[in-house]
Design an enzyme around this catalytic site. Structure first.
Site, PDB file in Angstrom:
ATOM      1  CD  GLU A 114     -37.489  77.737  75.520  1.00 16.91           C
ATOM      2  OE1 GLU A 114     -37.228  78.464  74.544  1.00 16.91           O
ATOM      3  OE2 GLU A 114     -36.972  76.631  75.736  1.00 16.91           O
TER       4      GLU A 114
ATOM      5  CE  LYS B  26     -32.556  71.697  72.324  1.00 15.14           C
ATOM      6  NZ  LYS B  26     -33.206  72.607  73.279  1.00 15.14           N
TER       7      LYS B  26
HETATM    8  N1  PSU Z   1     -36.650  72.864  74.270  1.00 12.89           N
HETATM    9  C1  PSU Z   1     -37.432  72.482  73.219  1.00 12.89           C
HETATM   10  N2  PSU Z   1     -37.241  73.140  72.034  1.00 12.89           N
HETATM   11  C2  PSU Z   1     -36.322  74.154  71.892  1.00 12.89           C
HETATM   12  C3  PSU Z   1     -35.514  74.545  73.011  1.00 12.89           C
HETATM   13  C4  PSU Z   1     -35.729  73.858  74.179  1.00 12.89           C
HETATM   14  O1  PSU Z   1     -38.259  71.575  73.328  1.00 12.89           O
HETATM   15  O2  PSU Z   1     -36.202  74.714  70.798  1.00 12.89           O
HETATM   16  C5  PSU Z   1     -34.496  75.680  72.856  1.00 12.89           C
HETATM   17  C6  PSU Z   1     -34.215  76.343  74.202  1.00 12.89           C
HETATM   18  O3  PSU Z   1     -34.536  77.716  74.079  1.00 12.89           O
HETATM   19  C7  PSU Z   1     -32.730  76.153  74.433  1.00 12.89           C
HETATM   20  C8  PSU Z   1     -32.220  76.151  73.042  1.00 12.89           C
HETATM   21  O4  PSU Z   1     -32.156  77.162  75.236  1.00 12.89           O
HETATM   22  O5  PSU Z   1     -33.183  75.310  72.382  1.00 12.89           O
HETATM   23  C9  PSU Z   1     -30.786  75.638  72.983  1.00 12.89           C
HETATM   24  O6  PSU Z   1     -30.115  76.279  71.957  1.00 12.89           O
HETATM   25  P1  PSU Z   1     -28.494  76.159  71.823  1.00 12.89           P
HETATM   26  O7  PSU Z   1     -28.229  74.693  71.670  1.00 12.89           O
HETATM   27  O8  PSU Z   1     -28.163  76.959  70.578  1.00 12.89           O
HETATM   28  O9  PSU Z   1     -27.914  76.753  73.059  1.00 12.89           O
END
Ligand code: PSU
Ligand code: MN
Length: 314
Positions: free
Chosen positions: A35, A170
């Site tokens: 990604e 996360k």
């Molecule tokens: N994993 C990481 N760093 C990131 C992300 C994932 O180590 O920045 C990103 C991914 O693209 C994931 C996003 O889809 O964070 C989640 O964003 P949100 O919580 O706004 O859905």
């Protein structure tokens, strides 16, 4: 002989596959999608570019072809060139953070957009790529009962027939609620050599992971069973961050508490929250969390490539 798990996608003016990626797909060789939100919004410069290149190198080292995905000049690029990676990582243009909902708008407006887990999964599925590596997936945010902030990642993980390899959810999120939501979406969550759900910067969450696998071949066998039975949909593979790179739980918890207070004061909401918290925790821990993020991303790239190889060699 197992059927090859990938195929060449139908031609489509919005899709641009790197020659190396389409050749690999056409001949049934392993491909790993990567990604781009973590490059544009998740990691500070210049680490973002280094890590993007290192992840690709990890995939290659295992004998698979990397396909980093972003939206450039009105096309979904599947397999960015090194110059394109550099452009995304260093540009002074605004870069959109595209979950699935943002893809068509970025295509029509020809804007530069990085893809989140949900955006990348949607694009990788168009190209029939079967394995994807990221850091930590998005999930149910703390306080979601009020904000309804539930990442689109969780919906796309249920739909796209792709194995997503991550280091868990996360840890800025509500992990128990995210696990519930993953079950609702029908997504098998598999711990790699662990019974405990990994927690991104930290190895463990104190929560049980529903399923466990020991090897890439074991993971490939589960994916094959899900797809060749006709069940379809995605699978989530969770690899704990390597022990030497993990953050002490208390260091992370203190930094997160402070970062959450700061985010509340800044009145952030929606897609801005995750990048803000990651950057704030990086600053509060003197970069310790950034080093941990890099380590888990590289580990996930390695595991994803091994799974992609196992899917092809069965
Ligand atoms: N994993 C990481 N760093 C990131 C992300 C994932 O180590 O920045 C990103 C991914 O693209 C994931 C996003 O889809 O964070 C989640 O964003 P949100 O919580 O706004 O859905
Ligand atoms: Mn969100």
């Amino acid at each position: 002989m197992p059927q090859p798990m990938s195929d060449v996608p139908p031609a489509n003016k919005y899709l641009r596959l790197a020659a190396e990626v389409s050749d690999a797909l056409a001949s049934g060789r392993p491909v790993v999608a990567l990604e781009s939100t973590l490059i544009a919004h998740g990691l500070p410069r210049p680490t973002n570019l280094t890590v993007a290149r290192e992840m690709e190198a990890r995939v290659r080292a295992e004998g698979a072809v990397p396909a980093t995905i972003a939206l450039l000049d009105g096309q979904i690029v599947i397999g960015m060139s090194d110059a394109e990676l550099e452009r995304l990582a260093t540009t002074s243009e605004p870069v959109a953070k595209a979950s699935r909902r943002g893809l068509a708008v970025a295509l029509a407006q020809r804007s530069l957009a990085a893809t989140t887990v949900s955006g990348t999964l949607a694009c990788a599925a168009l190209a029939s790529i079967r394995v994807f590596a990221t850091g930590g997936i998005g999930g149910v945010h703390r306080g979601a009962a009020q904000t309804f902030d539930i990442s689109a990642d969780l919906i796309e993980l249920g739909h796209a027939p792709i194995v997503t390899v991550c280091a868990g959810i996360k840890a800025i999120l509500d992990l128990p609620l995210t696990l519930e939501y993953l079950e609702t979406q029908g997504i098998p969550v598999i711990g790699v050599q662990t019974d405990e759900l990994p927690a991104f910067y930290c190895r463990g969450s104190g929560l049980r992971v529903p399923f466990r696998a020991e090897t890439p071949a074991d993971i490939a066998a589960i994916a094959r069973a899900q797809w060749q039975s006709g069940l379809g949909g995605g699978l989530l593979v969770t690899c704990p961050i390597p022990a030497g790179d993990a953050m002490p739980d208390s260091v992370f918890a203190d930094a997160l508490a402070q970062a959450e207070r700061d985010a509340a004061e800044a009145r952030l909401s929606g897609p801005a929250i995750t990048p803000y918290l990651l950057a704030r925790i990086g600053a509060l821990t003197d970069g310790t969390s950034i080093a941990a993020n890099r380590a888990l991303l590289l580990n996930n790239a390695t595991w994803a490539a091994r799974v992609a190889v196992a899917l092809q060699t069965g």
